[in-house]
Design an enzyme around this catalytic site. Structure first.
Site, PDB file in Angstrom:
ATOM      1  N   HIS A 164       9.864   3.501 -22.260  1.00 40.79           N
ATOM      2  CA  HIS A 164       9.520   3.809 -20.870  1.00 40.79           C
ATOM      3  C   HIS A 164      10.443   4.907 -20.358  1.00 40.79           C
ATOM      4  O   HIS A 164      11.412   5.288 -21.011  1.00 40.79           O
ATOM      5  CB  HIS A 164       9.644   2.571 -19.975  1.00 40.79           C
ATOM      6  CG  HIS A 164       8.517   1.589 -20.157  1.00 40.79           C
ATOM      7  ND1 HIS A 164       8.547   0.624 -21.125  1.00 40.79           N
ATOM      8  CD2 HIS A 164       7.341   1.442 -19.490  1.00 40.79           C
ATOM      9  CE1 HIS A 164       7.419  -0.093 -21.056  1.00 40.79           C
ATOM     10  NE2 HIS A 164       6.681   0.382 -20.075  1.00 40.79           N
ATOM     11  N   ASN A 214       0.799  -6.314 -16.674  1.00 44.75           N
ATOM     12  CA  ASN A 214       0.170  -5.040 -17.008  1.00 44.75           C
ATOM     13  C   ASN A 214      -1.339  -5.189 -16.832  1.00 44.75           C
ATOM     14  O   ASN A 214      -1.931  -6.124 -17.373  1.00 44.75           O
ATOM     15  CB  ASN A 214       0.504  -4.659 -18.455  1.00 44.75           C
ATOM     16  CG  ASN A 214       0.088  -3.251 -18.814  1.00 44.75           C
ATOM     17  OD1 ASN A 214      -1.029  -2.836 -18.577  1.00 44.75           O
ATOM     18  ND2 ASN A 214       1.001  -2.495 -19.411  1.00 44.75           N
ATOM     19  N   LYS A 241      13.352   3.037 -15.572  1.00 40.04           N
ATOM     20  CA  LYS A 241      12.962   1.629 -15.708  1.00 40.04           C
ATOM     21  C   LYS A 241      14.187   0.806 -16.078  1.00 40.04           C
ATOM     22  O   LYS A 241      14.892   1.113 -17.045  1.00 40.04           O
ATOM     23  CB  LYS A 241      11.864   1.458 -16.767  1.00 40.04           C
ATOM     24  CG  LYS A 241      11.314   0.034 -16.835  1.00 40.04           C
ATOM     25  CD  LYS A 241      10.093  -0.024 -17.737  1.00 40.04           C
ATOM     26  CE  LYS A 241       9.542  -1.432 -17.843  1.00 40.04           C
ATOM     27  NZ  LYS A 241       9.095  -1.973 -16.533  1.00 40.04           N
ATOM     28  N   ALA A 250       0.791  -1.230   0.000  1.00 40.74           N
ATOM     29  CA  ALA A 250       0.000   0.000   0.000  1.00 40.74           C
ATOM     30  C   ALA A 250       0.821   1.277   0.000  1.00 40.74           C
ATOM     31  O   ALA A 250       0.294   2.341  -0.319  1.00 40.74           O
ATOM     32  CB  ALA A 250      -0.948  -0.001   1.209  1.00 40.74           C
ATOM     33  N   THR A 256       5.457  -6.084 -20.205  1.00 39.13           N
ATOM     34  CA  THR A 256       4.334  -5.976 -21.135  1.00 39.13           C
ATOM     35  C   THR A 256       4.752  -6.366 -22.542  1.00 39.13           C
ATOM     36  O   THR A 256       4.015  -7.053 -23.254  1.00 39.13           O
ATOM     37  CB  THR A 256       3.781  -4.543 -21.123  1.00 39.13           C
ATOM     38  OG1 THR A 256       3.351  -4.235 -19.796  1.00 39.13           O
ATOM     39  CG2 THR A 256       2.617  -4.393 -22.088  1.00 39.13           C
ATOM     40  N   GLY A 271       3.482   1.861  -1.906  1.00 37.36           N
ATOM     41  CA  GLY A 271       4.059   2.122  -3.224  1.00 37.36           C
ATOM     42  C   GLY A 271       3.154   2.976  -4.084  1.00 37.36           C
ATOM     43  O   GLY A 271       2.023   3.298  -3.715  1.00 37.36           O
ATOM     44  N   ARG A 272       3.641   3.348  -5.276  1.00 43.90           N
ATOM     45  CA  ARG A 272       2.855   4.204  -6.168  1.00 43.90           C
ATOM     46  C   ARG A 272       1.544   3.541  -6.584  1.00 43.90           C
ATOM     47  O   ARG A 272       0.489   4.183  -6.609  1.00 43.90           O
ATOM     48  CB  ARG A 272       3.676   4.587  -7.396  1.00 43.90           C
ATOM     49  CG  ARG A 272       4.744   5.633  -7.121  1.00 43.90           C
ATOM     50  CD  ARG A 272       5.427   6.086  -8.379  1.00 43.90           C
ATOM     51  NE  ARG A 272       6.132   5.012  -9.066  1.00 43.90           N
ATOM     52  CZ  ARG A 272       6.866   5.170 -10.151  1.00 43.90           C
ATOM     53  NH1 ARG A 272       6.973   6.371 -10.703  1.00 43.90           N
ATOM     54  NH2 ARG A 272       7.478   4.154 -10.713  1.00 43.90           N
TER      55      ARG A 272
END
Length: 239
Positions: A150, A120, A154, A13, A161, A15-16
């Site tokens: 990205h 994803n 990253k 919870a 994905t 995290g982004r």
């Protein structure tokens, strides 16, 4: 017909993605009720905006829930999978980097609970994967290239994905090549190119905000709740 809100456990919870899930779920109280937010470290506050917070070490003591949504780290994945299996509750996980052993544990758990693990949760990407598979099947022998872009932070390449899209094409017999770009603050862009003699098809998905992944995970949690045990894909749960 039960119209009660779906009780959510948000694992990861802090995290982004976890923060986006908490925010977006709170905007739809008739549909979702977050009964527990779990963070790796002990929370500074036990209740935030009406949501009880727990440390990962306290996972066994969380209240009952219908679906756990997990966006954490590989080391936190085993306990939440075990919790869902023990309680017979659904699991939606976007935790990346899990090992082969953890993948095998997922497969074993799918006999007992409904679950989704995906790289994803964009609903658009789920549709794109379906289209890619159909195009690859209809155009055998065409060259297939996937270009993904990205943000500069990253690290993995190709992206998860891109590999998922590649698997969709590969399931139809295509040989897939990948190219990766890291630039600026690009959230995520994937182009699948099919090239034949004198013609070319390009299929592109662009994500402009990370909320699309959280919205997709919430959608999947809602549709998955109450389903029979099994390993589902996002594209199985679009309706």
């Amino acid at each position: 017909m039960d119209t009660s809100p779906i009780r959510l456990l948000i694992h990861g919870a802090s995290g982004r993605m976890g923060q986006a899930l908490l925010r977006l779920a709170a905007e739809q109280p008739a549909v979702y009720q977050t009964v527990a937010a779990v963070t790796r470290r002990a929370p500074a506050q036990r209740v935030v905006d009406g949501v009880p917070h727990f440390a990962a070490s306290e996972l066994a003591g969380v209240p009952d829930f219908d679906v756990a949504i997990d966006f954490s780290l590989p080391e936190g994945f085993d306990p939440v999978l075990a919790l869902c299996t023990d309680r017979g509750r659904a699991l939606v996980s976007g935790t990346t980097g899990i090992s082969t052993v953890q993948q095998e544990a997922l497969a074993a758990a799918s006999v007992r609970i409904p679950l989704v693990w995906a790289t994803n949760f964009s609903l658009g990407v789920a549709v794109l994967a379906d289209v890619v598979e159909r195009v690859a099947s209809a155009l055998p022998g065409w060259d297939v290239d996937i270009v993904e872009s990205h943000h500069v932070h990253k690290k993995d390449a190709p992206s998860g994905t891109a590999l998922t899209l590649g698997q969709a094409a590969g399931s139809a017999g295509a040989q897939v090549h990948y190219a990766s770009l890291r630039a600026g603050d690009i959230v995520g862009e994937h182009t699948v190119q099919f090239a034949g003699l004198g013609e070319r098809i390009e299929l592109t998905h662009r994500a402009t905000h990370r909320d699309v992944f959280a919205r997709g995970a919430l959608h999947v949690a809602r549709v998955l709740s109450g389903r029979p045990p099994g390993a589902y894909h996002v594209r199985d749960l679009l309706d």
